[in-house]
Design an enzyme around this catalytic site. Structure first.
Site, PDB file in Angstrom:
ATOM      1  N   ASP A   1       0.940  -1.131   0.199  1.00  8.57           N
ATOM      2  CA  ASP A   1       0.265  -0.088  -0.031  1.00  8.57           C
ATOM      3  C   ASP A   1       0.967   1.295   0.027  1.00  8.57           C
ATOM      4  OD1 ASP A   1      -2.071  -1.656   0.180  1.00  8.57           O
ATOM      5  OD2 ASP A   1      -3.001  -0.674   2.052  1.00  8.57           O
TER       6      ASP A   1
ATOM      7  N   HIS B   1      -5.997   3.082  -4.411  1.00  7.27           N
ATOM      8  CA  HIS B   1      -6.082   3.036  -2.763  1.00  7.27           C
ATOM      9  C   HIS B   1      -6.389   4.524  -2.181  1.00  7.27           C
ATOM     10  CE1 HIS B   1      -5.255   1.888   1.330  1.00  7.27           C
ATOM     11  NE2 HIS B   1      -4.256   2.481   1.446  1.00  7.27           N
TER      12      HIS B   1
ATOM     13  N   HIS C   1      -4.970   9.597   0.493  1.00  6.53           N
ATOM     14  CA  HIS C   1      -4.878   8.810   1.646  1.00  6.53           C
ATOM     15  C   HIS C   1      -4.951   9.609   2.925  1.00  6.53           C
ATOM     16  CE1 HIS C   1      -2.818   5.621   4.522  1.00  6.53           C
ATOM     17  NE2 HIS C   1      -3.419   4.717   3.619  1.00  6.53           N
TER      18      HIS C   1
ATOM     19  N   HIS D   1       3.878  -1.926   3.028  1.00  3.14           N
ATOM     20  CA  HIS D   1       4.074  -0.781   2.410  1.00  3.14           C
ATOM     21  C   HIS D   1       5.326  -0.349   1.743  1.00  3.14           C
ATOM     22  CE1 HIS D   1       1.189  -0.457   5.679  1.00  3.14           C
ATOM     23  NE2 HIS D   1       0.363   0.473   4.964  1.00  3.14           N
TER      24      HIS D   1
END
Length: 216
Positions: free
Chosen positions: A9, A62, A66, A162
């Site tokens: 991510d 995503h 964010h 990540h």
């Protein structure tokens, strides 16, 4: 044989993503990269996302910034987060349209705004959640043991890492080697209990993931 699915991510990042891709290639592992639209809008980020796709990895939305979970946003802001990220990925050509909400590692009704559910259903998206978040971003040197314990605790783990820091890379190499030595199957598919929506169809109850917001 127990299974592990690796996902990454919050990238792509020039200091981390190339090393992650190189490591996955050495181990013959295919993953999914859930990218941030604002990073893919940068030339270097787009090139890395395109490299990942070309090497057989999946790419998913995503959100754009964010900044906050979508369930905590008003309708217009949540929609903008989703749609701007989709625009940044307009070049992407893959069989599945994938989306992962921002949750800060936690599962709950903060994940999705009702307007995003509408978009996922109308657009035929698959919503990919998770069941293992070992915390590599906050503990770069300690996440590996938690990840291994998670993987040994269930038949199929979907691990969130990540690709945002090069500090991940030495431990990622070790992680993949240990998984193989311990007999895990590394797969690109997702455990069914992490997929509340598949190709635009609701397959699990959505109430645990959707805010009961009345905001406009």
């Amino acid at each position: 044989m127990p299974k592990v699915t690796l996902t990454f991510d919050n990238g792509p990042e020039p200091d981390a993503t190339p090393g992650v891709l190189d490591c996955l290639a050495r181990h013959g592992v295919k993953s999914t990269f859930f990218v941030l639209g604002r990073k893919v809008n940068l030339p270097a980020g787009r090139a890395l996302a395109q490299r990942a796709a070309a090497e057989g990895h999946r790419i998913g939305n995503h959100t754009f910034t964010h900044a906050r979970p979508l369930g905590e946003l008003d309708r217009a802001t949540a929609l903008r987060e989703f749609e701007q990220a989709e625009q940044a990925l307009s070049w992407l050509d893959q069989p599945q349209r994938l989306f992962r909400p921002h949750g800060g590692g936690d599962i709950g009704p903060h994940l999705l705004h009702p307007v995003i559910v509408e978009k996922l259903l109308a657009g035929g998206y698959t919503c990919v959640l998770w069941n293992s978040v070992p915390g590599d971003w906050r503990d770069p040197d300690g996440w590996l043991e938690r990840a291994m314990a998670d993987c040994h605790s269930r038949d199929w783990s979907l691990v969130v890492l990540h690709d945002i820091s090069p500090r991940l890379l030495p431990h990622l190499e070790d992680f993949l080697g240990r998984l193989k030595r311990d007999g895990f199957e590394l797969t690109q598919e997702y455990p069914p209990d992490c997929l509340p929506i598949i190709r635009g169809k609701v397959v699990l109850p959505l109430e645990p993931y959707v805010t009961a917001t009345l905001s406009n």
